[in-house]
Design a protein around this motif. Sequence first.
Motif, PDB file in Angstrom:
ATOM      1  N   VAL A   1      11.779 -41.586  15.193  1.00 16.36           N
ATOM      2  CA  VAL A   1      12.769 -40.762  14.495  1.00 16.36           C
ATOM      3  C   VAL A   1      13.713 -40.160  15.524  1.00 16.36           C
ATOM      4  N   PHE A   2      14.989 -40.320  15.308  1.00 11.10           N
ATOM      5  CA  PHE A   2      15.951 -39.619  16.138  1.00 11.10           C
ATOM      6  C   PHE A   2      16.278 -38.308  15.450  1.00 11.10           C
ATOM      7  N   ASN A   3      15.925 -37.243  16.138  1.00  9.21           N
ATOM      8  CA  ASN A   3      16.171 -35.918  15.604  1.00  9.21           C
ATOM      9  C   ASN A   3      17.509 -35.424  16.158  1.00  9.21           C
ATOM     10  N   LEU A   4      18.514 -35.410  15.296  1.00  7.03           N
ATOM     11  CA  LEU A   4      19.825 -34.870  15.684  1.00  7.03           C
ATOM     12  C   LEU A   4      20.088 -33.587  14.904  1.00  7.03           C
ATOM     13  N   SER A   5      19.031 -33.046  14.297  1.00  5.77           N
ATOM     14  CA  SER A   5      19.268 -32.016  13.287  1.00  5.77           C
ATOM     15  C   SER A   5      18.590 -30.684  13.545  1.00  5.77           C
ATOM     16  N   SER A   6      17.957 -30.509  14.697  1.00  8.69           N
ATOM     17  CA  SER A   6      17.374 -29.199  14.970  1.00  8.69           C
ATOM     18  C   SER A   6      18.491 -28.192  15.222  1.00  8.69           C
ATOM     19  N   PRO A   7      18.384 -27.002  14.632  1.00  4.32           N
ATOM     20  CA  PRO A   7      19.405 -25.981  14.898  1.00  4.32           C
ATOM     21  C   PRO A   7      19.144 -25.242  16.207  1.00  4.32           C
ATOM     22  N   ASN A   8      18.062 -25.599  16.911  1.00  8.82           N
ATOM     23  CA  ASN A   8      17.618 -24.773  18.037  1.00  8.82           C
ATOM     24  C   ASN A   8      17.918 -25.337  19.419  1.00  8.82           C
ATOM     25  N   THR A   9      18.608 -26.478  19.467  1.00  9.74           N
ATOM     26  CA  THR A   9      19.120 -26.997  20.738  1.00  9.74           C
ATOM     27  C   THR A   9      20.635 -26.943  20.610  1.00  9.74           C
TER      28      THR A   9
ATOM     29  N   THR B   1      14.862 -33.204   4.745  1.00 12.37           N
ATOM     30  CA  THR B   1      15.755 -32.622   5.721  1.00 12.37           C
ATOM     31  C   THR B   1      14.999 -31.813   6.767  1.00 12.37           C
ATOM     32  N   ASN B   2      15.722 -31.449   7.798  1.00 13.58           N
ATOM     33  CA  ASN B   2      15.249 -30.462   8.765  1.00 13.58           C
ATOM     34  C   ASN B   2      15.407 -29.049   8.170  1.00 13.58           C
ATOM     35  N   THR B   3      15.237 -28.033   8.975  1.00 10.37           N
ATOM     36  CA  THR B   3      15.366 -26.643   8.499  1.00 10.37           C
ATOM     37  C   THR B   3      16.843 -26.291   8.278  1.00 10.37           C
ATOM     38  N   THR B   4      17.066 -25.201   7.530  1.00  5.26           N
ATOM     39  CA  THR B   4      18.452 -24.783   7.237  1.00  5.26           C
ATOM     40  C   THR B   4      18.830 -23.500   7.977  1.00  5.26           C
ATOM     41  N   ILE B   5      20.116 -23.389   8.290  1.00  2.21           N
ATOM     42  CA  ILE B   5      20.600 -22.119   8.866  1.00  2.21           C
ATOM     43  C   ILE B   5      21.320 -21.278   7.808  1.00  2.21           C
ATOM     44  N   ASP B   6      21.066 -21.604   6.546  1.00  2.00           N
ATOM     45  CA  ASP B   6      21.598 -20.775   5.461  1.00  2.00           C
ATOM     46  C   ASP B   6      20.682 -19.551   5.299  1.00  2.00           C
ATOM     47  N   TYR B   7      21.038 -18.475   5.991  1.00  2.00           N
ATOM     48  CA  TYR B   7      20.171 -17.301   6.028  1.00  2.00           C
ATOM     49  C   TYR B   7      20.196 -16.491   4.730  1.00  2.00           C
ATOM     50  N   SER B   8      21.068 -16.878   3.808  1.00  2.00           N
ATOM     51  CA  SER B   8      21.095 -16.156   2.533  1.00  2.00           C
ATOM     52  C   SER B   8      19.871 -16.504   1.673  1.00  2.00           C
ATOM     53  N   LEU B   9      19.091 -17.497   2.118  1.00  2.00           N
ATOM     54  CA  LEU B   9      17.960 -17.955   1.306  1.00  2.00           C
ATOM     55  C   LEU B   9      16.728 -17.054   1.392  1.00  2.00           C
ATOM     56  N   VAL B  10      16.704 -16.167   2.386  1.00  2.00           N
ATOM     57  CA  VAL B  10      15.581 -15.220   2.472  1.00  2.00           C
ATOM     58  C   VAL B  10      16.102 -13.786   2.523  1.00  2.00           C
ATOM     59  N   GLN B  11      15.204 -12.848   2.151  1.00  2.00           N
ATOM     60  CA  GLN B  11      15.637 -11.454   2.033  1.00  2.00           C
ATOM     61  C   GLN B  11      15.933 -10.785   3.370  1.00  2.00           C
TER      62      GLN B  11
ATOM     63  N   ILE C   1      18.348 -15.977  14.265  1.00  5.94           N
ATOM     64  CA  ILE C   1      18.196 -17.219  15.043  1.00  5.94           C
ATOM     65  C   ILE C   1      17.349 -18.208  14.262  1.00  5.94           C
ATOM     66  N   GLY C   2      17.491 -19.492  14.597  1.00  7.33           N
ATOM     67  CA  GLY C   2      16.559 -20.495  14.092  1.00  7.33           C
ATOM     68  C   GLY C   2      16.861 -21.040  12.715  1.00  7.33           C
ATOM     69  N   GLY C   3      15.930 -21.833  12.215  1.00  8.36           N
ATOM     70  CA  GLY C   3      16.101 -22.499  10.928  1.00  8.36           C
ATOM     71  C   GLY C   3      14.977 -22.144   9.970  1.00  8.36           C
ATOM     72  N   ILE C   4      15.300 -22.159   8.687  1.00 10.65           N
ATOM     73  CA  ILE C   4      14.359 -21.740   7.647  1.00 10.65           C
ATOM     74  C   ILE C   4      13.736 -22.971   6.982  1.00 10.65           C
ATOM     75  N   SER C   5      12.417 -22.856   6.745  1.00 13.13           N
ATOM     76  CA  SER C   5      11.675 -23.934   6.088  1.00 13.13           C
ATOM     77  C   SER C   5      10.804 -23.329   4.990  1.00 13.13           C
ATOM     78  N   GLY C   6      10.212 -24.188   4.174  1.00 16.82           N
ATOM     79  CA  GLY C   6       9.304 -23.706   3.133  1.00 16.82           C
ATOM     80  C   GLY C   6      10.007 -23.564   1.793  1.00 16.82           C
ATOM     81  N   LYS C   7       9.397 -22.711   0.925  1.00 17.68           N
ATOM     82  CA  LYS C   7       9.893 -22.581  -0.457  1.00 17.68           C
ATOM     83  C   LYS C   7      11.388 -22.273  -0.523  1.00 17.68           C
ATOM     84  N   ALA C   8      11.862 -21.441   0.413  1.00 15.23           N
ATOM     85  CA  ALA C   8      13.280 -21.055   0.384  1.00 15.23           C
ATOM     86  C   ALA C   8      14.194 -22.268   0.585  1.00 15.23           C
TER      87      ALA C   8
END
Length: 350
Positions: A176-184, A242-252, A257-264
């Motif tokens: 897998v080529f990972n071009l989608s991490s928000p952390n690099t 998908t990889n994690t999201t940087i849409d921070y509106s998804l959690v309270q 920093i970083g990306g969100i995973s899980g139910k959100a």
Amino acid sequence: MMYKKIRKVLFQIDPEKAHSLVEFFLRYIANQPIIQDLMAKNFYYQDSMLSNKICGLDFYNPIGIGAGFDKNCTMIEGLTTLGFGYLELGTITKKPQNGNPKPRLFRHIQEESIQNAMGFNNEGSQVISSRLKKLYPFSIPLGINLGKNKEIEQKDALKDYQDVLEVFVNLGDYFVFNLSSPNTPNLRDLQNTTFVDELFSMAREKTHKPIFLKISPDMNLDSMLEVCQKAIDKNASGIIATNTTIDYSLVQSPKNIGGISGKALQEKSFEVFKVLAKAFFKKTTLISVGGISDATEAYKRLRHGASLIQLYTSFIFEGPSICKNINQNLAQMIKNDGFENISEIIGIDL
Ligand SMILES: Cc1cc2nc3c(=O)[nH]c(=O)nc-3n(C[C@H](O)[C@H](O)[C@H](O)COP(=O)(O)O)c2cc1C
């Protein structure tokens, strides 16, 4: 039930320390056949209805651990005992790197979500490949997720991916080529048609094994389709979304920093997946990941065109019985709908 109690304790501990504790245990049991047997009895589930051949590989069930859980290939036997149908290992970079400063891993308990800014902390291709050599080939498919070192400039990125691919080319079943991490920094900028063209052309010269592109859920949908189309044109075997999201509106209470995973991430990941499936189902192999925590969600992704699924965050929230629970229920759902094998329901809702 039992995991609820263990989780209570684990969730009192700093998230990264809790992960190390779990890693210690899963690593330890690799040499403990009695404990392994006991774990397998509790967590392993097999039903021929769930077995399927994808990209020439045999999967006895469709659930894989998402990349990032076993970055250093230390938990392969332990995770297999817990009933995963395949494992995606890494992200591995050419050289070892420490990742971002701590703290860089956060729980959003209310939302059953995680936010991570790990930054490809891993022991590097040399150490990890010598570890993997002792196990490969393995009883279930092993995917290797590849990344680039942080200090590598964009103009040298192709060479970095090539170097790390060459180390693992005989040590994995798919790549897998990972071009989608928000952390690099700037990694996601490589999600463009020019780079993807070069990357998959290079990779296809090196291997005939399955190669995937893992994408971010935050891309503009038109450019996502263009980039994926380019990968497919250059003989990619499929897309992982998908990889994690940087849409921070998804959690309270997001960290900045970083990306969100899980139910959100669940809804967003599925929306992106649907767009991909509409464009590419039958033209390529699709793997769905993001917020999958039960059989209902897993079944939905499969029916919408996912040949395989992956999970990470729900493993942390639900514990070691998650694969068994999902697989047992999936088999039942397939049967209830009048089918005999999982292959018959893939893409049926499209
Ligand atoms: C702590 C953590 C570390 C991760 N590291 C990686 C990684 O190294 N490479 C990668 O491709 N994805 C990584 N991911 C993303 C997951 O593989 C997955 O795409 C994402 O978490 C969505 O799935 P989930 O909602 O089931 O967790 C990581 C996720 C988490 C939570």
